[in-house]
Each structure stands twice: as structure tokens, then as C-alpha cells.
Design a protein around this motif. Structure first.
Motif, PDB file in Angstrom:
ATOM      1  N   LEU A  31      -7.324   7.390  10.362  1.00 21.68           N
ATOM      2  CA  LEU A  31      -6.988   6.143  10.473  1.00 21.68           C
ATOM      3  C   LEU A  31      -7.214   5.449  11.827  1.00 21.68           C
ATOM      4  CD1 LEU A  31      -3.797   5.659   8.122  1.00 21.68           C
ATOM      5  CD2 LEU A  31      -6.304   4.909   7.569  1.00 21.68           C
ATOM      6  N   TYR A  64       2.465  11.666   3.994  1.00 18.98           N
ATOM      7  CA  TYR A  64       0.819  11.526   3.872  1.00 18.98           C
ATOM      8  C   TYR A  64       0.117  12.449   4.704  1.00 18.98           C
ATOM      9  CZ  TYR A  64      -3.405   8.479   4.772  1.00 18.98           C
ATOM     10  OH  TYR A  64      -4.763   7.951   4.783  1.00 18.98           O
ATOM     11  N   LYS A 112      -3.264  11.210  -5.797  1.00 16.08           N
ATOM     12  CA  LYS A 112      -4.575  10.695  -5.961  1.00 16.08           C
ATOM     13  C   LYS A 112      -4.290  10.639  -7.603  1.00 16.08           C
ATOM     14  CE  LYS A 112      -9.627  11.088  -5.825  1.00 16.08           C
ATOM     15  NZ  LYS A 112     -10.792  11.790  -5.198  1.00 16.08           N
ATOM     16  N   ALA A 149       0.982   5.442   0.915  1.00 14.78           N
ATOM     17  CA  ALA A 149       0.341   6.596   1.478  1.00 14.78           C
ATOM     18  C   ALA A 149       1.045   7.809   1.355  1.00 14.78           C
ATOM     19  CB  ALA A 149      -0.103   5.977   2.952  1.00 14.78           C
ATOM     20  N   ALA A 181     -12.042   2.079   9.399  1.00 11.46           N
ATOM     21  CA  ALA A 181     -11.019   2.548   8.600  1.00 11.46           C
ATOM     22  C   ALA A 181      -9.816   1.570   8.482  1.00 11.46           C
ATOM     23  CB  ALA A 181     -10.239   3.879   8.596  1.00 11.46           C
ATOM     24  N   TYR A 237      -3.510   5.351  -0.527  1.00  8.14           N
ATOM     25  CA  TYR A 237      -3.985   6.287   0.638  1.00  8.14           C
ATOM     26  C   TYR A 237      -3.573   7.711   0.433  1.00  8.14           C
ATOM     27  CZ  TYR A 237      -6.427   2.729   3.174  1.00  8.14           C
ATOM     28  OH  TYR A 237      -7.190   1.521   3.464  1.00  8.14           O
ATOM     29  N   THR A 238      -4.414   8.605   0.517  1.00  9.24           N
ATOM     30  CA  THR A 238      -4.105   9.838   0.444  1.00  9.24           C
ATOM     31  C   THR A 238      -5.098  10.836   1.066  1.00  9.24           C
ATOM     32  OG1 THR A 238      -3.364  11.539  -1.245  1.00  9.24           O
ATOM     33  CG2 THR A 238      -5.559  10.331  -2.005  1.00  9.24           C
ATOM     34  N   TYR A 256      -8.034   5.314  -1.561  1.00  6.38           N
ATOM     35  CA  TYR A 256      -8.649   5.486  -0.261  1.00  6.38           C
ATOM     36  C   TYR A 256      -8.496   6.769   0.317  1.00  6.38           C
ATOM     37  CZ  TYR A 256      -9.324   0.450  -0.959  1.00  6.38           C
ATOM     38  OH  TYR A 256      -9.599  -1.068  -1.089  1.00  6.38           O
ATOM     39  N   GLN A 257      -9.307   7.565   0.772  1.00 10.89           N
ATOM     40  CA  GLN A 257      -9.305   8.947   1.392  1.00 10.89           C
ATOM     41  C   GLN A 257      -9.734   9.088   2.799  1.00 10.89           C
ATOM     42  OE1 GLN A 257     -10.228  10.617  -2.434  1.00 10.89           O
ATOM     43  NE2 GLN A 257      -8.973  12.237  -1.996  1.00 10.89           N
ATOM     44  N   ILE A 280       0.794  -1.124   0.071  1.00  9.71           N
ATOM     45  CA  ILE A 280      -0.036  -0.014  -0.139  1.00  9.71           C
ATOM     46  C   ILE A 280       0.872   1.187   0.014  1.00  9.71           C
ATOM     47  CG2 ILE A 280      -1.664   1.304   1.342  1.00  9.71           C
ATOM     48  CD1 ILE A 280      -2.606  -1.262   2.611  1.00  9.71           C
ATOM     49  N   LEU A 301      -8.381  -1.162   5.651  1.00  8.23           N
ATOM     50  CA  LEU A 301      -6.730  -1.354   5.392  1.00  8.23           C
ATOM     51  C   LEU A 301      -6.422  -2.780   5.619  1.00  8.23           C
ATOM     52  CD1 LEU A 301      -4.094   1.243   6.153  1.00  8.23           C
ATOM     53  CD2 LEU A 301      -3.781  -1.208   6.154  1.00  8.23           C
TER      54      LEU A 301
END
Length: 323
Positions: free
Chosen positions: A63, A85, A47, A4, A68, A28-29, A58-59, A2, A72
Motif C-alpha cells: 500500500l 492484515y 477473501k 482489511a 494502490a 483488502y487482503t 483488493y489484493q 473498508i 483505496l
């Protein structure tokens, strides 16, 4: 893995990973933010790049909530690579990927932990910077180091130039780190306790120049804050943004004048008295008048010659911080 990350700096690392044999399965952003004069919701550079490569994006706002974290965990990634991030990762998230979370940080840790390591290194007069690949823990950039790469900081280097150089270096370094990690050839080294410094977040207010400070310090600050937040001062009650400056030479014909006094306005530079007693000189070679564009000094004088009369004091009249 992943990935981020959010800004341009992070997008460089994502592109390097996409060009490598390592497989990015999701990105992830930060949530889209208003930008531009129309304040239209705009995707982050990360993104935009992820969408070009048809990667799931995923936004989450945070987290820290269980939903969330479960989302993940369902991705079943071996690893998470985190680059600028902008969200804190709690221990529960750090523990989800099988190999943990790696971070690309834009300094030679433990120097310049925190939000603005690139600009603080230039501002402090450091002669080198670099990137550190770090195994993340819950502290602020405190995890063990896996790999570092260095680059020099010259006395002309701006924050923007160092940003771009470190962004490219970070992409190269994270790919090398993953290559070596896959081959079991990478050892984590705890950060030394000595030499820890913190890179506080930048603000527009702190970019105001205090001409009582030494010329070398002012010149470093101008370079550090280019292209954001941009060093500035006041000229006849209006903000004057200073984009490029260097330590200037004091001439025999220069009058003794208080700090902030414009000594001369030539085609190559605005020469401003600085230092505690006004005996040093800051030579400004690129600046920006209100409503105008950044201009070299010769063009600036053509745009507003009358404003730059020798003997004029800069920084005297209170005004709002430039937007």
C-alpha cells in the motif's frame, strides 16, 4: 467501511461486521499464497468470506505506491477496519478514510504489541488476555485505545483455544466500538508508557524444548505453541512433537536423573525430568511421532512402546527442525 485482514482471526471480525448494521463496501487482503501438498494458490479466509458475500476484493502487494493508494481513496470510505492484515499502512493510507483506521489487536495493550500476542501471553504465564480496539497510527500497535475486552487464561488454555476465544471477542468488540462511535460515545485514550512488551514473531526453531528449564515454563510453552509451531524435542534422533503437557509430580521412587530423562511411561503421561538439576517433572499427555498423528499417551505407547523406555534421554541427538 473498508475491511482489511487475512487469516481466520480476521474473518471472525469481518463476519461480525457483515452481521451488523454497518456496511462493508470492500475488502483488502493478502495475495493468494501456495498451500497444501500441491502448493496450489489458495485465497485467505478473509477473501473466501468476502467472495461468499459478493464483496469487491483488493489484493495489492503493497500500500506504499501511489496507484494502490488512489484505488483505496476512490472507494470514499468513512472508515477502515484492520485486523491481522499483514501489510504496513503508511501515514498516507491512514489519512484516507474520513474517520481513520481502527485495529482489532489480540492483547490488552500496551502489553504484547507485535506479531504473536496470543502465544506470548500464554508463554509468559499471563492470567488474562483480551482484545483492544485501537485508532491506528504509524507505530507498531502504538495508537490510542478506544475499547478493551478481557478474558482469563487458565493453566490449561492452549494457543488455539485462546485464539478462537479472542477472535470471537474481537468481532463483538469492533461492532460495539462502531456502534458507540456512530453515537459519539467513544473516547480515545493514549496508551500508558509503562507495561509495554513486544510479542516477537514465532519460529519453529524456538519451539524446541530445553529440559533444563523449569516444568512450569515448559508446560506454558507447550500450550502456547499448540497448534503452531508445536513444541518439540528429539527422541532417538527423530523429532517428537509435544502437543499437551503439564507440571508433573515427582515421586519418591523416581531416580535422580539429568534433565530430559524419561522417568516413566504410563498410560496417562510420559514423565520427563526437567529443571536445572532434573528434580522437576514435565508430564506429557499428547505427542506425535514422525509420520504419525498427535496421540494421547496410551495410544502413543501402543504405536511405539519400545521407544519410550525409562532412562531414555530426550533432546540429545541433533536433527533438523520438524517441518
Amino acid at each position: 467501511m473498508i475491511f482489511a485482514g487475512t487469516p481466520d482471526f480476521a474473518a471472525s471480525s469481518l463476519q461480525a461486521l457483515l452481521d451488523s448494521p454497518h456496511r462493508v463496501i470492500a475488502v483488502y487482503t493478502q495475495p493468494d499464497r501456495p498451500a497444501g501438498r500441491g502448493r496450489k494458490l489458495t485465497p485467505s479466509p478473509v477473501k473466501a468470506l468476502a467472495q461468499q458475500h459478493e464483496l469487491p476484493v483488493y489484493q495489492p502487494q503493497s500500500l506504499r505506491d501511489a496507484e494502490a493508494q488512489a484505488e483505496l481513496a476512490a472507494l470514499e470510505a468513512d472508515l477502515m477496519v484492520v485486523v491481522a492484515y499483514g501489510l504496513l499502512l503508511p501515514q498516507a493510507v491512514l489519512d484516507i478514510p474520513r474517520l481513520g483506521c481502527l485495529n482489532v489487536h489480540a492483547s490488552l495493550l500496551p502489553r504484547w504489541r507485535g506479531a504473536a500476542p496470543i502465544q506470548r501471553a500464554i508463554e509468559a504465564g499471563d492470567v488474562e488476555s483480551g482484545v483492544t480496539i485501537m485508532q491506528m497510527d504509524v507505530g507498531l500497535d502504538t495508537g490510542p485505545m478506544l475499547l478493551t475486552r478481557t478474558t482469563s487464561i487458565e493453566d490449561t488454555t492452549t494457543g488455539g483455544e485462546l485464539h478462537d476465544r479472542l477472535a470471537a471477542l474481537g468481532g463483538e468488540a469492533i461492532v460495539e466500538a462502531l456502534d458507540r462511535l456512530a453515537a459519539d460515545g467513544l473516547t480515545a485514550t493514549p496508551q500508558p508508557e509503562a507495561g509495554v512488551t513486544y510479542a516477537a514473531k514465532l519460529s519453529k526453531a524456538e519451539a524446541e524444548l530445553d529440559f533444563r528449564r523449569p516444568a512450569a515454563e515448559l508446560a506454558a510453552r507447550v500450550r502456547a505453541f499448540n497448534p503452531w509451531p508445536v513444541a518439540w524435542t528429539r527422541l532417538a534422533g527423530q523429532p517428537l512433537r509435544v502437543w499437551l503437557a503439564a507440571v508433573g509430580e515427582r515421586l519418591a521412587e523416581d531416580p535422580q536423573a539429568p534433565p530430559g530423562t524419561l522417568l516413566s511411561a504410563g498410560r496417562d503421561a510420559l514423565r520427563i525430568a526437567c529443571g536445572e538439576d532434573g528434580r522437576e517433572v514435565l508430564a506429557v499427555s499428547r505427542a506425535q511421532l514422525p509420520g504419525g498423528k498427535p496421540l494421547a499417551t496410551r495410544e502413543l505407547l501402543n504405536a511405539g512402546q519400545a521407544r519410550f523406555t525409562p532412562g531414555t534421554r530426550l533432546g540429545e541427538t541433533p536433527t533438523e527442525t520438524p517441518q
